[in-house]
Design an enzyme around this catalytic site. Structure first.
Site, PDB file in Angstrom:
ATOM      1  N   GLY A 155       0.805  -1.423  -0.273  1.00 34.39           N
ATOM      2  CA  GLY A 155       0.012  -0.077   0.173  1.00 34.39           C
ATOM      3  C   GLY A 155       0.891   1.205   0.124  1.00 34.39           C
ATOM      4  CB  CYS A 156       0.128   4.748  -1.104  1.00 33.53           C
ATOM      5  SG  CYS A 156      -1.478   4.844  -0.361  1.00 33.53           S
ATOM      6  CG  PHE A 157      -0.671   5.910   4.436  1.00 33.19           C
ATOM      7  CD1 PHE A 157       0.084   6.977   4.749  1.00 33.19           C
ATOM      8  CD2 PHE A 157      -2.237   5.880   4.018  1.00 33.19           C
ATOM      9  CE1 PHE A 157      -0.658   8.141   4.674  1.00 33.19           C
ATOM     10  CE2 PHE A 157      -2.855   7.189   4.035  1.00 33.19           C
ATOM     11  CZ  PHE A 157      -2.051   8.188   4.348  1.00 33.19           C
ATOM     12  CB  THR A 159       5.225   2.280   0.074  1.00 35.00           C
ATOM     13  OG1 THR A 159       4.700   0.956  -0.589  1.00 35.00           O
ATOM     14  CG2 THR A 159       6.677   2.731  -0.881  1.00 35.00           C
ATOM     15  CB  SER A 160       5.624   6.630   2.900  1.00 40.06           C
ATOM     16  OG  SER A 160       6.010   7.686   3.614  1.00 40.06           O
TER      17      SER A 160
END
Length: 352
Positions: A155-157, A159-160
């Site tokens: 997911g995007c969150f 990954t960060s």
């Protein structure tokens, strides 16, 4: 190992979402992958340019209806840019074929079927598929990705957050039970479907926390941090919607278990990511912003040791549609096929 440079035929399932459109944009400059099918359940038969006119001159074929047997015969790589609950039923149908599957949804990210049911509210994929799927955080699981046939794109969150936290967790400098993640994302992270929360008059000049304590990315972040730490980690994770189109920033805090300085932590991170071209570590006193990664596959990380509170502060910025979705999916496809992982992705971010 050098990969084959013969062209691979690609299909994108879920062709009208933002993740799919970003895949189309990025694959346009990829030398070794060619889009053969764009599949849409709701709009097959329509030209994709009728939905996204900016693709005129680049992709003119009509979107198609899903035909698994045809995909198995004609396609080498399938990107599933579908809502949660779709890929878990489709991926098993490719299991006996040579098709490489890269799922951009959350269907295969959690190892336990009961965890998926709890957090996503749906029945999970078969356990054998969950066991076979490799978590596609490219910088961390590179060797596993190279050998994989099924990839669960993060997911995007996560990954960060994971790229920002894992070096500190792996080197044991944090109290792992003290981690707080403050996440902020633009409205494209919610997808194209309109809702009250993403309505312009609701979002503009506003910051809104959402899914407090129940965001589906919580178990994903905790799972992969816990694996690296060899202990159960439960983070405090709060997401906020902010009035911009793209971009995602996680600011993270954790109590230090070791006495370290800001330069020492920066050195640790630079060494950790030395061979990973898409992670850029900022110099002391400089933190990243979302504009500095806009439209790119980079993750930019800034670090500061707050001696007053004995905390490490980490800032991690990505473009949620690129490194947080389509870009990382292509990076994983590059690794799976033995190509340079930068291929088709190594671009200067768009600024301003």
């Amino acid at each position: 190992m050098k990969g084959s440079h013969s062209v691979k035929n690609v299909a994108i399932i879920g062709g009208t979402g933002y993740g799919a459109v970003e895949l189309i944009r990025l694959l346009q400059s990829h030398r070794y992958m060619k889009i053969k099918q764009i599949i849409s359940h709701s709009q097959y038969g329509d030209q994709i340019t009728s939905v996204y006119p900016h693709l005129t001159e680049f992709y003119d074929d009509p979107m198609e209806e899903l035909n698994i047997n045809r995909l198995k015969d004609e396609i080498d790589v399938v990107f599933l840019a579908t809502p949660a609950g779709v890929a878990k039923d489709l991926v098993p149908q490719f299991q006996e074929s040579n098709v490489q599957c890269i799922d951009l949804s959350g269907d295969l990210r959690l190892h336990a079927r009961e965890a998926y049911l709890t957090w996503y509210g749906k029945e999970a994929a078969p356990q054998e598929i969950l066991d076979e799927a490799v978590y596609g955080l490219s910088e961390i699981y590179k060797e596993e990705i190279i050998k994989a046939k099924i990839i669960s794109n993060p997911g995007c969150f996560p990954t960060s957050a994971l790229l920002g936290l894992l070096p500190a967790v792996e080197h044991g400098i944090l109290n792992n039970q003290s981690i707080v993640i403050d996440g902020k994302t633009g409205v494209s992270g919610a997808g194209r479907k309109q809702s009250q929360m993403t309505h312009y008059s609701e979002t503009n000049e506003n910051v809104t926390p959402y899914k407090i304590g129940k965001h589906q990315h919580i178990p994903e972040i905790d799972l992969y941090l816990s694996q690296v730490a060899n202990e159960d980690i439960a983070t405090t994770f709060t997401t906020h919607l902010i009035p911009m189109t793209r971009g995602l920033l996680c600011t993270m805090y954790g109590k230090l278990d070791k006495q370290v300085s800001t330069p020492e932590v920066i050195d640790l991170y630079q060494s950790y990511y030395e061979t990973h071209p898409f992670v850029r570590i900022r110099e002391e006193g400089v933190f990243p912003s979302t504009k500095e990664v806009y439209g790119s596959n980079f993750c930019d990380i800034g670090l500061h040791v707050d001696e007053r509170t004995n905390q490490l502060i980490i800032g991690s910025a990505i473009d949620n549609l690129v490194k947080g979705a389509a870009g990382q999916a292509i990076q994983n496809a590059n690794l799976m096929n033995g190509w340079d992982e930068k291929h088709g992705l190594y671009h200067i971010p768009i600024f301003p």
